[in-house]
Design an enzyme around this catalytic site. Structure first.
Site, PDB file in Angstrom:
ATOM      1  N   PRO A 295       0.796  -1.233   0.000  1.00  0.00           N
ATOM      2  CA  PRO A 295       0.000   0.000   0.000  1.00  0.00           C
ATOM      3  C   PRO A 295       0.827   1.282   0.000  1.00  0.00           C
ATOM      4  O   PRO A 295       0.259   2.357  -0.191  1.00  0.00           O
ATOM      5  CB  PRO A 295      -0.827  -0.122   1.283  1.00  0.00           C
ATOM      6  CG  PRO A 295      -0.029  -1.025   2.168  1.00  0.00           C
ATOM      7  CD  PRO A 295       0.633  -1.998   1.250  1.00  0.00           C
ATOM      8  N   TYR A 387       3.382   8.948  -8.398  1.00  0.00           N
ATOM      9  CA  TYR A 387       2.384   8.958  -7.328  1.00  0.00           C
ATOM     10  C   TYR A 387       1.031   9.439  -7.851  1.00  0.00           C
ATOM     11  O   TYR A 387      -0.016   8.859  -7.531  1.00  0.00           O
ATOM     12  CB  TYR A 387       2.854   9.857  -6.184  1.00  0.00           C
ATOM     13  CG  TYR A 387       2.090   9.644  -4.899  1.00  0.00           C
ATOM     14  CD1 TYR A 387       2.544   8.734  -3.941  1.00  0.00           C
ATOM     15  CD2 TYR A 387       0.911  10.335  -4.629  1.00  0.00           C
ATOM     16  CE1 TYR A 387       1.839   8.521  -2.760  1.00  0.00           C
ATOM     17  CE2 TYR A 387       0.204  10.123  -3.460  1.00  0.00           C
ATOM     18  CZ  TYR A 387       0.671   9.218  -2.532  1.00  0.00           C
ATOM     19  OH  TYR A 387      -0.039   9.003  -1.373  1.00  0.00           O
TER      20      TYR A 387
END
Length: 402
Positions: A295, A387
């Site tokens: 994660p 990201y």
């Protein structure tokens, strides 16, 4: 029962695929092992890439997200007692990340499918796949877990049923190759009733291990600390959790972590996993059925959405013109993105966590990398664009316009 596309799993991948197919005029039926209450009530994290947000808006299911989501222009990397902001918005030419929990995305997609007359069969059991290498593959299941055996005849099957579902094992072992990395640490996650401690996500590297601060709502915050994945949650009373969070997030500028009652806590292990190929005959895997990422990179839901965009385009091309080029290249197109996301998730995980085998040399290299990525525009840009989400790489193949 008969449908064009049978979908196993009502997570983000299965629901978004059914929604996209509906917009293309293609019929589908979703079956799901859990109840509607379970899938909508299981609290899961949600960091949405710009492309995922754009797709939800473009397909008419983004209204509540735009009203209730939290839009972040950057993230903070914290180490050596100091925070360093990565300005994602500026470094990527205007992209943001949106904090909107996965179960909220699921609620929006379920509502959209039911409003449009879509068929979702909840609480099924004993699911099996048959005749995958024929033009009429079949899904068999029992409604209400132990009810009468039923069958759906399909043109195609989408396995969106997660890592433990029946779809991936339906691909013969002689055909599929699986890649896996097990990390020697896990995350202890908490939900706490408190106002936000920071305006954006904080990723902290500390001698005692990694910590993460994120928000779920103005009243609920999500926080994590690195722990041994074999540890027992009973060993972590609330006071100990707060002590670790305060220690790992401490800065020299007086920043304070806001505490509140902890309403949920659990420990999750971390791994990377990829199945290649993601298709066999008339079966196509999507989301966690095909790949798992730690994660740290915030890629899980976003990869699932990227997969089904490719699959929906391929199915639309097949039903519109009979062309199969995109379906034939589904694994190739998806896995190119998947491996880049695996690389980034591995990078962020390696950058921020204390490995049990770290030597003093390894520790100094890790801190040097953090110093570099927060002081070099080129390095910060690379982190920011990964990201916020790499662009979809649809290609024009054999006359198929994308």
């Amino acid at each position: 029962m008969r449908t064009q596309v049978g979908i196993i799993g009502a997570g983000p991948a299965g629901l978004m695929l059914s929604h996209l197919l509906h917009l293309y005029g293609i019929e589908s039926i979703i079956i799901e092992s859990r109840t509607r209450e379970e899938i909508e009530g299981t609290i899961r994290a949600g960091v949405l890439e710009q492309g995922t947000v754009d797709l939800l808006n473009a397909t008419g299911v983004g209204e509540r997200m735009m009203r209730e989501g939290h839009f972040h222009h950057g993230i903070e990397l914290r180490f050596n007692g100091k925070g360093h902001r990565i300005d994602i918005h500026e470094l990527t030419g205007g992209k943001n990340v949106t904090i909107y929990a996965q179960h909220e995305v699921i609620k929006d997609l379920v509502a959209a499918r039911l409003k449009a007359g879509g068929e979702i069969i909840f609480n099924v059991g004993d699911v099996s796949l048959h005749q995958l290498d024929t033009p009429t593959p079949k899904i068999r299941f029992r409604k209400d877990q132990d009810g009468e055996l039923q069958e759906i005849t399909c043109d195609f099957i989408a396995g969106c049923d997660g890592f433990h579902g029946p779809s991936r094992p339906a691909i013969p072992e002689t055909v599929r190759k699986e890649y896996q990395k097990i990390y020697p640490f896990g995350w202890l996650g908490i939900l706490t009733v408190a106002p936000p401690s920071a305006p954006e996500l904080i990723y902290a590297n500390h001698e005692r291990g990694f910590a993460l601060v994120s928000t779920r709502s103005p009243e609920i915050q999500r926080m994590y600390i690195q722990v041994d994945p074999r540890d027992d949650i009973a060993n972590w009373p609330d006071d100990r959790i707060w002590e670790e969070l305060h220690a790992r997030l401490a800065t020299h500028d007086g920043w304070e972590l806001i505490e509140g009652p902890i309403i949920q806590k659990n420990i999750i292990a971390m791994r990377s996993f990829v199945c290649d190929p993601m298709q066999y005959g008339r079966l196509f895997l999507a989301g966690d059925a095909a790949h798992i990422v730690p994660p740290t990179g915030a890629k899980g839901l976003n990869l699932a959405v990227a997969d089904v965009q490719v699959l929906a385009r391929g199915l639309e091309s097949f039903y519109r013109s009979g062309k199969t080029e995109l379906l034939e290249r589904y694994s190739e197109i998806c896995l190119r993105r998947v491996w880049k996301a695996e690389r980034f998730s591995w990078y962020m995980t390696s950058l921020l966590h204390r490995h049990p085998d770290h030597t003093p040399f390894d520790r100094r290299i890790q801190l040097a990398e953090l110093d570099y990525v927060t002081s070099s525009r080129a390095a910060a840009t690379s982190l920011a664009e990964n990201y916020a989400g790499l662009p979809m790489e649809f290609e024009t193949t054999a006359g198929v316009s994308l």
